[in-house]
Design an enzyme around this catalytic site. Structure first.
Site, PDB file in Angstrom:
ATOM      1  N   GLU A  88      29.620  22.961 -12.749  1.00  0.00           N
ATOM      2  CA  GLU A  88      30.810  22.767 -13.590  1.00  0.00           C
ATOM      3  C   GLU A  88      31.454  24.128 -13.721  1.00  0.00           C
ATOM      4  O   GLU A  88      30.975  24.998 -14.439  1.00  0.00           O
ATOM      5  CB  GLU A  88      30.413  22.184 -14.941  1.00  0.00           C
ATOM      6  CG  GLU A  88      31.604  21.651 -15.739  1.00  0.00           C
ATOM      7  CD  GLU A  88      32.246  22.699 -16.630  1.00  0.00           C
ATOM      8  OE1 GLU A  88      33.302  23.247 -16.208  1.00  0.00           O
ATOM      9  OE2 GLU A  88      31.717  22.982 -17.700  1.00  0.00           O
ATOM     10  N   CYS A 123      36.504  25.150 -21.254  1.00  0.00           N
ATOM     11  CA  CYS A 123      36.686  24.782 -19.840  1.00  0.00           C
ATOM     12  C   CYS A 123      37.682  23.639 -19.670  1.00  0.00           C
ATOM     13  O   CYS A 123      38.352  23.550 -18.646  1.00  0.00           O
ATOM     14  CB  CYS A 123      35.341  24.433 -19.205  1.00  0.00           C
ATOM     15  SG  CYS A 123      34.501  23.029 -19.967  1.00  0.00           S
TER      16      CYS A 123
END
Length: 629
Positions: free
Chosen positions: A335, A369
């Protein structure tokens, strides 16, 4: 029960169901009996829950730095040092020749603690201890695992303020940012694990076909062993607990490598889980925390005893981990970065969604994020949106919620500090370049705080209009910066949204949900919200991850939990005493006739897979004929 009684007594339903007076009287007479049995079942269930799966209480000491009145040595230049030479920040007993990691509050520069960095031997030892504990843990039942998770969830809810303050001290964030990004999301993760985790990885029956109809097919999800999670600093509680909960619920041990920025808070958060394991009667060695410098990381990423790696962080480091993992073909979930767009369709009520966009951009001071980095708005509404952001952003106050430097300051902080100042000069250059290209800028510089001169603060910023060719439109900022990008057609908006190398999250806003959904389906990303921001992470039944340079693989949801297991296909006879696989004589070695053998197999295929009943019947006749020869 009361609701059921009210429903049955409703005159409309009584009429529609055709219930006469006599029938209704019988139903009325059955109510006490039904209620008695229902109440009895309820009591049995409650007793079972209390006896077999109630949370186990445990005590865990609150650390001193979590107190806002706590003070410590002021570091003039707070940063992560390769070799510490200042005796005032070394532990009482230091080890010559070893490397240390300093922890400090980035919002004030106060020294929190100094920790011995792990070396290769220590990392290998921690992997071995987790592996030893996992041998017993993998035999635990889902009920036992749920009890651990339930105990942790109760502890977290009961101690959420302390947990939030620990995150604030180590990262400089605000209590609200900690509540939303740390507490709420982690509780959601635990709740999903309790309610649906077993369904995701319990033995699963699969479909079969006509030829195998006498067999039962299953998939068994077995623990991998010891897995690793290498996580970022922006959410130290959630980024630690989330992979740990997934790992232990799926029967694994785990080695968690935290960022050097948050070693103090991470070790405390993980310490709560080890306390819980011990209270529930399990080996706390199941979970290990590693914090080391990059030179020692290969001891973890290239270990043959690590069976899966989850990485949350930058693309640069993610690529290195993916390469290192190839040594033993260790599967990796990455990720990485994002440049999430919010596509605002024409006619959208800007004032209705402005607060959501503000939270999407400035939550955790942009160190998120899936934060909104680009607001893609129609040219007719660009000026209005810029005015809204300019007016609201100019009123934002940054500071430390863990400082008493200003009376009442704890209650008036909108944003916290950044984790470090290392990227400030690069951010300022990107913003200056945009300004030189005729973009208007609100903020855009490092903020010298009047009360916290040693803290790392950056002004909440608005930049626009931004063109897709600008560097600032293509690089992940991870900062409190809103980019406003105008478009003229929907096709152009989609092209802008898909125009970066990233593809993590996205959102689409508009007056017509159907139109939003059409645009959402055209976006190159792993997750998208319609008229909302980031809610795909609150629903932990959904997979989390991205495409393109934002990484691959998923954590969260059934997909994430299953990625930490090894699926094993198992097939058994349904009625072993009646029918089992045998080889027809026409196919048995040595073959008596190649021609007859071919006719048998050819007609078997026609019978099983032919189109139409005539073809199938002809194939069956051919099978019988070839078998008799």
């Amino acid at each position: 029960m009361d609701a059921l009684i009210d429903l049955m007594n409703h005159p409309y339903l009584t009429l529609k169901l055709g219930l006469g007076t006599e029938t209704k009287s019988k139903i009325d007479a059955a109510y006490p009996i039904t209620a008695f049995f229902a109440f009895g079942i309820y009591l049995v269930f409650q007793r079972y829950q209390r006896t077999h799966n109630s949370p186990i209480p445990f005590e865990y000491k609150c650390p001193d730095p979590a107190d806002p009145t706590w003070t410590s040595q002021q570091l003039d230049e707070p940063h992560l040092e390769t070799h510490i030479t200042n005796p005032e920040v070394l532990p009482p007993i230091s080890v010559p020749g070893r490397r240390y990691i300093t922890s400090f509050d980035p919002s004030t520069g106060l020294h929190i603690g100094t920790f011995l960095a792990d070396n290769e031997d220590e990392i290998e030892g921690k992997i071995a201890r987790a592996a030893k504990a996992q041998k017993a843990w993998k035999e635990t039942t889902f009920q036992q695992r749920r009890r651990v998770v339930r105990s942790l969830l109760k502890w977290l809810v009961d101690n959420q303020e302390v947990c939030a303050r620990v995150a604030c001290r180590d990262t400089g964030k605000t209590l609200i940012d900690a509540a939303l990004g740390e507490i709420l999301t982690t509780c959601s993760k635990a709740e999903w694990m309790l309610n649906h985790g077993e369904d995701a990885i319990k033995p699963e029956t699969r479909h079969s076909n006509l030829m195998m109809s006498y067999k039962k097919s299953q998939v068994i999800y077995e623990p991998l062993g010891v897995v690793a999670a290498i996580v970022s600093w922006n959410y130290p509680l959630h980024n630690a607990w989330s992979p740990i909960l997934a790992a232990i619920f799926s029967g694994n041990g785990i080695v968690l490598k935290c960022s050097e920025h948050v070693i103090w808070s991470t070790t405390w958060y993980v310490g709560a889980i080890t306390k819980c394991l011990r209270a529930c009667g399990h080996d706390p060695d199941l979970i290990q925390v590693v914090c080391c410098y990059p030179e020692q990381a290969d001891a973890l990423t290239q270990s043959p005893d690590i069976k899966h790696i989850t990485f949350i962080g930058s693309e640069t480091v993610g690529r290195k981990i993916a390469v290192a993992a190839t040594k033993h073909l260790t599967p990796v979930t990455l990720e990485l970065g994002g440049k999430d767009p919010a596509v605002i369709l024409p006619g959208t009520d800007l004032n209705k969604w402005a607060s959501l966009w503000m939270r999407g951009v400035y939550q955790n001071m942009g160190q998120n994020c899936i934060g909104i980095e680009r607001l893609i708005v129609h040219v007719d509404q660009y000026d209005d949106l810029f005015a809204i952001f300019s007016e609201r952003v100019s009123k934002l106050r940054v500071g430390s919620v863990m400082s008493t430097a200003q009376a009442g300051y704890l209650h008036t902080v909108d944003g916290g500090s950044m984790i470090t100042a290392d990227r400030f000069r690069g951010l300022e250059k990107l913003i200056r370049d945009a300004s030189d290209a005729n973009a208007y800028v609100i903020g855009g510089e490092e903020y010298k705080h009047v009360y916290h001169e040693h803290g790392y603060y950056f002004q909440p910023t608005v930049v626009g209009p931004v063109d897709a060719s600008m560097d600032i439109a293509n690089q992940e900022l991870f900062a409190p910066v809103a980019l406003l990008m105008p478009y003229e057609t929907i096709e152009e908006a989609i092209e802008i949204a898909n125009g970066t190398r990233y593809g993590l999250g996205a959102s689409v806003f508009g007056p017509d949900q159907a139109d939003c959904l059409k645009v959402a389906k055209e976006l190159e990303c792993g997750m998208v919200s319609i008229n909302d921001f980031g809610v795909f992470y609150i629903n932990q039944d959904l997979p989390f991850g991205g495409v393109k340079a934002s990484g691959y693989g998923r954590f969260g949801g059934p997909e994430g939990l299953r990625s930490l297991t090894s699926p094993k296909a198992v097939i058994v006879d349904r009625w072993p005493s009646l029918i089992q696989t045998s080889i027809p004589k026409v196919l048995d070695y040595p073959l008596r006739s190649l021609y007859n053998s071919w006719e048998f197999s050819n007609n078997l295929v026609r019978f099983l897979y032919g189109d139409g009943w005539r073809t199938k019947l002809g194939g069956l006749a051919g099978v019988i004929s070839a078998a008799r020869k």
